[in-house]
Design a protein around this motif. Structure first.
Motif, PDB file in Angstrom:
ATOM      1  N   ARG A 194       1.129  -1.070  -0.056  1.00  0.00           N
ATOM      2  CA  ARG A 194      -0.094  -0.103   0.080  1.00  0.00           C
ATOM      3  C   ARG A 194       1.325   1.420  -0.255  1.00  0.00           C
ATOM      4  NH1 ARG A 194      -5.527  -1.401  -1.080  1.00  0.00           N
ATOM      5  NH2 ARG A 194      -5.626  -3.279   0.105  1.00  0.00           N
ATOM      6  N   GLY A 195       0.251   2.724  -0.515  1.00  0.00           N
ATOM      7  CA  GLY A 195       0.807   3.788  -0.359  1.00  0.00           C
ATOM      8  C   GLY A 195       1.439   4.214   0.651  1.00  0.00           C
ATOM      9  N   ALA A 196       0.419   3.448   1.931  1.00  0.00           N
ATOM     10  CA  ALA A 196       1.376   4.222   3.361  1.00  0.00           C
ATOM     11  C   ALA A 196       2.513   2.761   3.297  1.00  0.00           C
ATOM     12  CB  ALA A 196       0.110   3.728   4.294  1.00  0.00           C
ATOM     13  N   GLU A 197       2.294   2.235   3.047  1.00  0.00           N
ATOM     14  CA  GLU A 197       3.703   1.413   3.622  1.00  0.00           C
ATOM     15  C   GLU A 197       4.790   2.033   3.231  1.00  0.00           C
ATOM     16  OE1 GLU A 197       5.211  -3.405   3.705  1.00  0.00           O
ATOM     17  OE2 GLU A 197       3.022  -2.637   2.625  1.00  0.00           O
ATOM     18  N   LEU A 198       4.226   2.306   1.596  1.00  0.00           N
ATOM     19  CA  LEU A 198       5.909   2.891   1.176  1.00  0.00           C
ATOM     20  C   LEU A 198       6.422   4.402   1.804  1.00  0.00           C
ATOM     21  CD1 LEU A 198       4.689   2.553  -2.845  1.00  0.00           C
ATOM     22  CD2 LEU A 198       5.912   0.793  -1.742  1.00  0.00           C
ATOM     23  N   ARG A 199       5.387   4.653   1.918  1.00  0.00           N
ATOM     24  CA  ARG A 199       5.689   6.315   3.063  1.00  0.00           C
ATOM     25  C   ARG A 199       6.817   5.505   4.539  1.00  0.00           C
ATOM     26  NH1 ARG A 199       0.795   9.573   4.103  1.00  0.00           N
ATOM     27  NH2 ARG A 199       0.143   8.302   4.915  1.00  0.00           N
ATOM     28  N   GLU A 200       5.379   4.952   5.011  1.00  0.00           N
ATOM     29  CA  GLU A 200       7.046   4.285   6.093  1.00  0.00           C
ATOM     30  C   GLU A 200       7.897   3.645   6.397  1.00  0.00           C
ATOM     31  OE1 GLU A 200       3.351   1.447   7.743  1.00  0.00           O
ATOM     32  OE2 GLU A 200       1.942   3.070   8.164  1.00  0.00           O
ATOM     33  N   ARG A 201       8.058   3.420   4.763  1.00  0.00           N
ATOM     34  CA  ARG A 201       9.833   2.616   5.053  1.00  0.00           C
ATOM     35  C   ARG A 201       9.957   3.574   4.215  1.00  0.00           C
ATOM     36  NH1 ARG A 201       8.873  -2.925   3.182  1.00  0.00           N
ATOM     37  NH2 ARG A 201      11.461  -2.822   3.521  1.00  0.00           N
ATOM     38  N   GLY A 202       9.746   4.589   4.109  1.00  0.00           N
ATOM     39  CA  GLY A 202      10.900   5.668   3.802  1.00  0.00           C
ATOM     40  C   GLY A 202      11.263   5.627   2.811  1.00  0.00           C
ATOM     41  N   ALA A 203       9.617   6.024   1.747  1.00  0.00           N
ATOM     42  CA  ALA A 203      10.447   5.353  -0.271  1.00  0.00           C
ATOM     43  C   ALA A 203       9.856   7.306  -0.293  1.00  0.00           C
ATOM     44  CB  ALA A 203       9.535   5.105  -0.545  1.00  0.00           C
ATOM     45  N   PRO A 204      11.677   7.731  -0.510  1.00  0.00           N
ATOM     46  CA  PRO A 204      11.484   9.122  -0.887  1.00  0.00           C
ATOM     47  C   PRO A 204      10.384   9.570  -2.209  1.00  0.00           C
ATOM     48  CG  PRO A 204      12.778   8.658  -2.107  1.00  0.00           C
ATOM     49  CD  PRO A 204      12.335   7.299  -1.549  1.00  0.00           C
ATOM     50  N   VAL A 205       9.746   9.485  -2.096  1.00  0.00           N
ATOM     51  CA  VAL A 205       7.894   9.872  -3.421  1.00  0.00           C
ATOM     52  C   VAL A 205       7.235  10.194  -2.742  1.00  0.00           C
ATOM     53  CG1 VAL A 205       8.468   7.836  -4.570  1.00  0.00           C
ATOM     54  CG2 VAL A 205       6.745   8.023  -2.763  1.00  0.00           C
ATOM     55  N   ARG A 206       6.219  10.992  -3.137  1.00  0.00           N
ATOM     56  CA  ARG A 206       5.403  11.610  -2.464  1.00  0.00           C
ATOM     57  C   ARG A 206       3.620  11.141  -2.109  1.00  0.00           C
ATOM     58  NH1 ARG A 206       3.443  18.055  -3.379  1.00  0.00           N
ATOM     59  NH2 ARG A 206       5.675  18.017  -2.854  1.00  0.00           N
ATOM     60  N   VAL A 207       3.424  10.979  -1.234  1.00  0.00           N
ATOM     61  CA  VAL A 207       1.510   9.548  -0.681  1.00  0.00           C
ATOM     62  C   VAL A 207       1.312  11.240   0.301  1.00  0.00           C
ATOM     63  CG1 VAL A 207       1.253   7.038   0.226  1.00  0.00           C
ATOM     64  CG2 VAL A 207       3.291   7.754  -0.358  1.00  0.00           C
ATOM     65  N   VAL A 208      -0.154  10.757  -0.527  1.00  0.00           N
ATOM     66  CA  VAL A 208      -0.954  11.417  -0.299  1.00  0.00           C
ATOM     67  C   VAL A 208      -2.613  10.649   0.828  1.00  0.00           C
ATOM     68  CG1 VAL A 208      -0.117  13.452  -1.101  1.00  0.00           C
ATOM     69  CG2 VAL A 208      -2.011  12.793  -2.484  1.00  0.00           C
TER      70      VAL A 208
END
Length: 250
Positions: free
Chosen positions: A161-175
């Motif tokens: 999920r996009g939220a997981e990518l953000r939690e894992r520190g992926a340098p992308v914009r997730v909203v």
């Protein structure tokens, strides 16, 4: 199927093949390339926004296409339409609101800027079918998401999920899901303030290393495909498991 419109200097391309679930059929592939060409041909255009459907950005390769590859009829490297966003001479923002699976995720990662949804699924699911990644994915995922996370996504092929990518520190914009389109259009509007000639020069400079790196990656991937697509279990997985759980398209 692929619609083109304008919001001032922003060209908006929307992929909406409901019947084909935004897989890489000939009509969608040709339509996307044609829409990009038409957008660039308009002098008013400064930046492009590429969207999918609200719950599905792009599902990648169709089962028919993958069966052909497994039979030795063509390969991912025979037509690199999927790099159209990187080759576009103007900057591209991908509004990845819906799920982006396999090649659909790779397509989005060729954009200059991308916005992802907290709740949607993003997966590099090539290895779920037993064949090695293609389309430049072996370079793009570690480059865009960070080496550790991108490598894990390639090996495990699991949904994120996009939220997981953000939690894992992926340098992308997730909203938030409902904010993806507005965020992408706001980004595009900011980019569109610059003169077109300046945008073209900057895009050429920034895209050149990406295209060179993915040229090399695609060549290596094609060599691996000559082995992995011929494995008997790969054809079995494509025939028997394609589309299981609704989110397994490479």
């Amino acid at each position: 199927m692929v619609h083109l419109s304008w919001q001032g200097p922003v060209a908006v391309i929307r992929m909406a093949d409901h019947e084909g679930r935004n897989t890489f059929g000939p009509a969608l592939s040709r339509g996307l390339v044609d829409a990009v060409d038409r957008a660039v041909a308009e002098e008013r255009t400064r930046v492009l926004v590429v969207e999918g459907m609200p719950e599905l950005f792009c599902a990648g390769g169709s089962q028919r296409e993958l069966v052909h590859f497994a039979r030795g009829d063509g390969s991912f490297d025979t037509d690199d339409f999927f790099r159209v966003l990187a080759r576009c001479p103007l900057p591209v923002v991908a509004a990845v609101q819906g799920h982006a699976i396999g090649g659909g995720l790779v397509l989005a990662l060729y954009a200059d800027l991308a916005v992802f949804s907290e709740r949607s699924v993003y997966a590099a699911n090539f290895m779920r079918y037993g064949f090695t990644p293609g389309m430049g994915a072996t370079h793009l995922l570690p480059a865009r998401f960070g080496h550790q996370l991108g490598t894990e996504m390639l090996y495990t092929a699991r949904n994120h999920r996009g939220a997981e990518l953000r939690e894992r520190g992926a340098p992308v914009r997730v909203v938030a899901h409902d904010d993806v389109a507005s965020t992408a259009h706001a980004l595009a509007a900011g980019v569109a303030n610059a003169p077109r000639a300046s945008l073209e020069l900057l895009k050429q400079d920034l895209a050149a290393p990406l295209l060179a790196a993915t040229d090399a990656a695609i060549e290596r991937e094609a060599a691996m495909h000559r082995t992995t697509f011929r494995l008997p279990e790969v054809m079995d997985r494509i025939v028997d498991g394609y589309g299981a759980a609704g989110l397994r398209h490479p």
